[in-house]
Design a protein around this motif. Sequence first.
Motif, mmCIF file in Angstrom:
data_model
loop_
_atom_site.group_PDB
_atom_site.id
_atom_site.type_symbol
_atom_site.label_atom_id
_atom_site.label_comp_id
_atom_site.label_asym_id
_atom_site.label_seq_id
_atom_site.Cartn_x
_atom_site.Cartn_y
_atom_site.Cartn_z
ATOM 1 N N THR A 3 1.670 61.897 97.355
ATOM 2 C CA THR A 3 1.277 62.232 96.431
ATOM 3 C C THR A 3 -0.239 62.179 96.398
ATOM 4 N N ILE A 47 4.103 66.476 91.313
ATOM 5 C CA ILE A 47 4.006 65.384 92.130
ATOM 6 C C ILE A 47 2.991 65.543 93.038
ATOM 7 N N ASP A 52 -0.119 61.363 91.355
ATOM 8 C CA ASP A 52 0.367 60.839 90.231
ATOM 9 C C ASP A 52 0.255 60.626 88.448
ATOM 10 N N ASN A 67 3.249 58.463 86.943
ATOM 11 C CA ASN A 67 4.147 57.696 88.200
ATOM 12 C C ASN A 67 3.108 56.865 89.419
ATOM 13 N N GLN A 345 14.044 58.181 82.523
ATOM 14 C CA GLN A 345 13.458 58.607 82.093
ATOM 15 C C GLN A 345 12.593 58.991 80.714
ATOM 16 N N ILE A 369 7.367 59.678 81.797
ATOM 17 C CA ILE A 369 7.427 58.231 82.835
ATOM 18 C C ILE A 369 8.754 58.364 83.019
ATOM 19 N N ASN A 370 9.204 58.883 84.071
ATOM 20 C CA ASN A 370 10.568 59.237 85.160
ATOM 21 C C ASN A 370 10.730 58.063 86.409
ATOM 22 N N SER A 371 11.463 57.247 85.999
ATOM 23 C CA SER A 371 11.571 56.397 86.817
ATOM 24 C C SER A 371 12.341 56.422 88.018
ATOM 25 N N PHE A 373 11.066 58.793 90.110
ATOM 26 C CA PHE A 373 9.916 58.995 90.424
ATOM 27 C C PHE A 373 10.065 57.649 91.551
ATOM 28 N N LEU A 374 9.406 56.582 89.589
ATOM 29 C CA LEU A 374 9.123 55.654 90.100
ATOM 30 C C LEU A 374 9.510 54.499 91.097
ATOM 31 N N HIS A 377 8.700 55.954 94.819
ATOM 32 C CA HIS A 377 7.207 56.343 94.628
ATOM 33 C C HIS A 377 7.398 55.588 96.199
#
Length: 568
Positions: A3, A47, A52, A67, A345, A369-371, A373-374, A377
């Motif tokens: 990132t 990303i 982020d 993110n 998401q 907000i996309n979990s 990718f979160l 991370h």
Amino acid sequence: MPTAQRRPARDQRRSRPKKIPTIRTRDGIGGTLAFRRDQLSFLQSGIERHGDIFRFRPFGIPIVMVNHPEYIRHILIDKGEQYDKDAVIFRVVRPVLRNGLIANPDMVRWRRQRRMMAPHFTPRTVSNFARNMTDEAVLMLERWEARPETDPTLDITDEIGQLALRIVNRSLFSAEVGEVAQEFERAFQVANTVLGAFFRFPFPPLSVLTPSHQRLRRAINVMDEFVSGFINERLAHGVAPGDETDLLTLLLHAVDEEDGTGMDLEQLHHEVLNICIGAYETTTNTLSWIFYLLARHPEVETRLHNEVDAVLGDRAVPTFEDLPKLTYTRMIVDEALRIYSPAYQFMRRAREEDVIDGYRVPADTNILINSYFLHRHPDFWEDPERFDPERFRPDRVVDRPKHAYIPFGSGHRICIGKHFALTEIALVLATVARSRRLVMPEGAPGDDRDEGGGKRGYALLTDTDVLVGELSAADAELDDRDGDDAAEERGEQSPADAGEGARAVPSVEEQQRDDEVARCQHVRDQLGGLHPGVGFGIGGRFGRGEGAHGWVSSGRSQASANSRVRSE
């Protein structure tokens, strides 16, 4: 997944706000067509290039992707009142969910509903429904056991889907359901397919009665009739003497502490439908992925079985009181929710201009907000594609920011069914683990089981093997359409139009083919990495790690020495 930005400062910078980095076609990432074709690949490229936080405009809709746990905390907690659900992703599903808690954009109305419903979804209240969960799981296992030896395969996702509906209907309505639940399930799948396609390409409007939009309306009618039937029955006959209180009874008698009134029948209908859909989707997806992951990781499965045996002793079925002792079971659930969050998401809309870590966020911006990718991370998850329940040991959890893991959202709009879902998933998992060992079906990707020991195979398959051929048959048509879309974006004549001219009204055969292609596209969405370049749900490719193929199976053998029926 490197990132560009690192951990932001908690205090907002007082200097002049910066512009959010923007994805542009010249970046090589692509535009609307790339977003439509494979949403997760598009977002991952964003990303990797911008970090982020970045901005993009699919179909001209301003969206900002965030993110980082601190950004998410800012939106959902610190400035939670400045962000509502009047965002594009919730507008898409509102024809189905309407004014229920999940998608209601009216903050005042939402607060009133939440006040009335929240007391009935606490851990203490959920404990009253734990027996429903284990009873239905035992009945499912008995149905598996009764299957003829000549028909050893099952669609595990379908089995868990039916189980989830039986549990929610028994808890909501005190009702035994059969064929009617399957009709609800089919209707939901149709609605999910049509709305997913519409999100990827929101034209024509849902008010235009195309064949797919007509199917959506019929599906909504089926789900509405399902819910209305139970509500009308309850209003006409009430609760029989001696029957346990169910959620419908609790909601019928719920009263707002501020105005002293309850919810009208229309709102009750919306809330009950939201509960049915939320409970079905979360449990079905999570348990299906858990069974798959256990089949791929026998060492984790062995620890699960050992824990369940130790906690239950000579009992066959777990209880709500066992859950605090089933610590490794819960770690498995948490890790599966990290890798494969059912609602991976969601969005918020900025009600007014804001500043996030020095970046200016204009009013009316959709925040994504996309979990997926979160929860991957690299700053917070080491080797994120690896299935490792040990990540959720208490000593490791405290070392991570709270908002690095949000499978049920966070803040005042956190999922009201969180405790119900976690209880159901853990109890069903422990019940199945008490008597079954899940294995991969023969020939499935990753099948490395040992067939020794004289064990008899009993495979539980998804319907992947049947549908892959249909997907391949539709690939050429989908690729042709992508070529047409690309030409349209460039302002050129599509290959199809150049060859035979545009047709204003498709023939019946063409429409049937369109329907089949759309159905196969939906299957591709659900299967994730099984096919290259596919999407998932209302987004892009899902499950590019070891769970990409979505195969899961279970088996049965003769009783072992301790009378536990385990399967390989």
